[in-house]
Design a protein around this motif. Sequence first.
Motif, PDB file in Angstrom:
ATOM      1  N   ILE A   1       0.848  -1.200   0.000  1.00  0.00           N
ATOM      2  CA  ILE A   1       0.000   0.000   0.000  1.00  0.00           C
ATOM      3  C   ILE A   1       0.881   1.246   0.000  1.00  0.00           C
ATOM      4  O   ILE A   1       0.757   2.108  -0.855  1.00  0.00           O
ATOM      5  N   ASP A   2       1.757   1.309   0.973  1.00  0.00           N
ATOM      6  CA  ASP A   2       2.652   2.455   1.098  1.00  0.00           C
ATOM      7  C   ASP A   2       4.077   2.040   0.766  1.00  0.00           C
ATOM      8  O   ASP A   2       4.484   0.895   0.961  1.00  0.00           O
ATOM      9  N   SER A   3       4.848   3.009   0.272  1.00  0.00           N
ATOM     10  CA  SER A   3       6.258   2.777  -0.056  1.00  0.00           C
ATOM     11  C   SER A   3       7.121   3.748   0.724  1.00  0.00           C
ATOM     12  O   SER A   3       6.732   4.894   0.974  1.00  0.00           O
ATOM     13  N   SER A   4       8.301   3.277   1.081  1.00  0.00           N
ATOM     14  CA  SER A   4       9.252   4.131   1.797  1.00  0.00           C
ATOM     15  C   SER A   4       9.917   5.100   0.833  1.00  0.00           C
ATOM     16  O   SER A   4       9.822   4.954  -0.384  1.00  0.00           O
ATOM     17  N   ALA A   5      10.614   6.052   1.389  1.00  0.00           N
ATOM     18  CA  ALA A   5      11.477   6.904   0.575  1.00  0.00           C
ATOM     19  C   ALA A   5      12.627   6.021   0.065  1.00  0.00           C
ATOM     20  O   ALA A   5      13.013   5.054   0.723  1.00  0.00           O
ATOM     21  N   PRO A   6      13.181   6.326  -1.102  1.00  0.00           N
ATOM     22  CA  PRO A   6      14.294   5.515  -1.614  1.00  0.00           C
ATOM     23  C   PRO A   6      15.491   5.546  -0.662  1.00  0.00           C
ATOM     24  O   PRO A   6      15.815   6.583  -0.086  1.00  0.00           O
ATOM     25  N   PHE A   7      16.100   4.381  -0.497  1.00  0.00           N
ATOM     26  CA  PHE A   7      17.316   4.253   0.287  1.00  0.00           C
ATOM     27  C   PHE A   7      18.446   3.973  -0.697  1.00  0.00           C
ATOM     28  O   PHE A   7      18.362   3.046  -1.499  1.00  0.00           O
ATOM     29  N   ALA A   8      19.489   4.786  -0.653  1.00  0.00           N
ATOM     30  CA  ALA A   8      20.605   4.651  -1.601  1.00  0.00           C
ATOM     31  C   ALA A   8      21.603   3.601  -1.122  1.00  0.00           C
ATOM     32  O   ALA A   8      22.187   3.731  -0.050  1.00  0.00           O
ATOM     33  N   MET A   9      21.759   2.558  -1.933  1.00  0.00           N
ATOM     34  CA  MET A   9      22.777   1.527  -1.682  1.00  0.00           C
ATOM     35  C   MET A   9      23.940   1.827  -2.625  1.00  0.00           C
ATOM     36  O   MET A   9      23.733   2.178  -3.784  1.00  0.00           O
ATOM     37  N   LYS A  10      25.140   1.683  -2.123  1.00  0.00           N
ATOM     38  CA  LYS A  10      26.327   1.922  -2.942  1.00  0.00           C
ATOM     39  C   LYS A  10      27.076   0.599  -3.090  1.00  0.00           C
ATOM     40  O   LYS A  10      27.347  -0.081  -2.105  1.00  0.00           O
ATOM     41  N   TYR A  11      27.389   0.269  -4.330  1.00  0.00           N
ATOM     42  CA  TYR A  11      28.132  -0.953  -4.648  1.00  0.00           C
ATOM     43  C   TYR A  11      29.403  -0.560  -5.385  1.00  0.00           C
ATOM     44  O   TYR A  11      29.363   0.269  -6.302  1.00  0.00           O
ATOM     45  N   ASN A  12      30.519  -1.155  -5.000  1.00  0.00           N
ATOM     46  CA  ASN A  12      31.767  -0.944  -5.720  1.00  0.00           C
ATOM     47  C   ASN A  12      31.894  -2.014  -6.790  1.00  0.00           C
ATOM     48  O   ASN A  12      31.913  -3.209  -6.475  1.00  0.00           O
ATOM     49  N   VAL A  13      31.967  -1.576  -8.036  1.00  0.00           N
ATOM     50  CA  VAL A  13      32.124  -2.495  -9.156  1.00  0.00           C
ATOM     51  C   VAL A  13      33.580  -2.414  -9.595  1.00  0.00           C
ATOM     52  O   VAL A  13      34.052  -1.360 -10.039  1.00  0.00           O
ATOM     53  N   SER A  14      34.297  -3.518  -9.427  1.00  0.00           N
ATOM     54  CA  SER A  14      35.721  -3.558  -9.765  1.00  0.00           C
ATOM     55  C   SER A  14      35.923  -3.770 -11.257  1.00  0.00           C
ATOM     56  O   SER A  14      35.168  -4.500 -11.905  1.00  0.00           O
ATOM     57  N   ALA A  15      36.951  -3.150 -11.789  1.00  0.00           N
ATOM     58  CA  ALA A  15      37.294  -3.319 -13.197  1.00  0.00           C
ATOM     59  C   ALA A  15      37.916  -4.695 -13.403  1.00  0.00           C
ATOM     60  O   ALA A  15      38.618  -5.211 -12.537  1.00  0.00           O
ATOM     61  N   VAL A  16      37.652  -5.286 -14.545  1.00  0.00           N
ATOM     62  CA  VAL A  16      38.298  -6.532 -14.947  1.00  0.00           C
ATOM     63  C   VAL A  16      38.936  -6.287 -16.306  1.00  0.00           C
ATOM     64  O   VAL A  16      38.502  -5.410 -17.059  1.00  0.00           O
ATOM     65  N   ASN A  17      39.968  -7.030 -16.599  1.00  0.00           N
ATOM     66  CA  ASN A  17      40.613  -6.864 -17.889  1.00  0.00           C
ATOM     67  C   ASN A  17      39.827  -7.606 -18.959  1.00  0.00           C
ATOM     68  O   ASN A  17      39.497  -8.771 -18.806  1.00  0.00           O
ATOM     69  N   ASP A  18      39.519  -6.911 -20.029  1.00  0.00           N
ATOM     70  CA  ASP A  18      38.890  -7.532 -21.189  1.00  0.00           C
ATOM     71  C   ASP A  18      39.979  -7.848 -22.208  1.00  0.00           C
ATOM     72  O   ASP A  18      40.871  -7.037 -22.445  1.00  0.00           O
ATOM     73  N   ALA A  19      39.866  -9.004 -22.797  1.00  0.00           N
ATOM     74  CA  ALA A  19      40.835  -9.414 -23.809  1.00  0.00           C
ATOM     75  C   ALA A  19      40.682  -8.572 -25.062  1.00  0.00           C
ATOM     76  O   ALA A  19      39.585  -8.109 -25.374  1.00  0.00           O
TER      77      ALA A  19
END
Length: 186
Positions: A38-56
Motif C-alpha cells: 500500500i505504502d512505499s518508503s522513501a528511496p534508500f541509496a545503496m552503494k556498490y563498488n564495481v571492480s574493473a576486470v581486464n577484457d581481452a
Amino acid sequence: LTLQVQPGEHYTSNGLQITPQLNYNGVLNVNIVVTDGIDSSAPFAMKYNVSAVNDAPVVNAIETDSLNFEVGSDFVNITSLFDIQDVDDDSLERAEIGFRRLNHESGADLLSFAGTTNISGVFDRQAGILVLNGKAPLAAYALAVRAIQYKYETQGQAQLSTKSIYITLNDGKTFSDSKDRYIQLT
C-alpha cells in the motif's frame, strides 16, 4: 514487506538482481524502496563498488574469404582488413600468427615481417609460428599484422591445399580468442 530496486544509471535490474553495464566500473548507486503493498518508503541509496576486470583484445575485422596464392609467386600480404579493439587497453604487447598444424608444411609455408620501431618479429620456420613482440598502440599492431606476408616455397611437388593461419593477440594480461585466415594454394 517487499524490496524493490528502482531504475538508475549504469545498471539494469531483474527483481533484486542488479547487473552493471558492460565495462562499467566504479561506484554504482542503486535506490531501494520498501513497500507493504500500500505504502512505499522513501528511496534508500545503496552503494556498490564495481571492480574493473581486464577484457581481452578482440580481432574485429579480418577477411572471411580465402586468400588465393599461386604456387611460385612472391610474398603476398595475408590480410588488408585486419583491425583490433580492446575496450580497456590502448596497446598490445604481443601477437602470435601461425599455421594450424593440420595443414602446415614445415619449411614450405613461410611468414615474413620486416619489423617496426616498436614491434619486432621472429618466425619459427619449423613450427610455422611468427611472434610479434613489443608494446605498441592497437593501430600499430593492426598495421603490423597487415604487413605480414606469406609465401609457399618448395623444392618438390606442391600440395595444392587450403592453409589455415590463426592470429592471437595479447594486451600484456590476457590473450584474445584466435581468428583464422585461410590461404588456398593454386
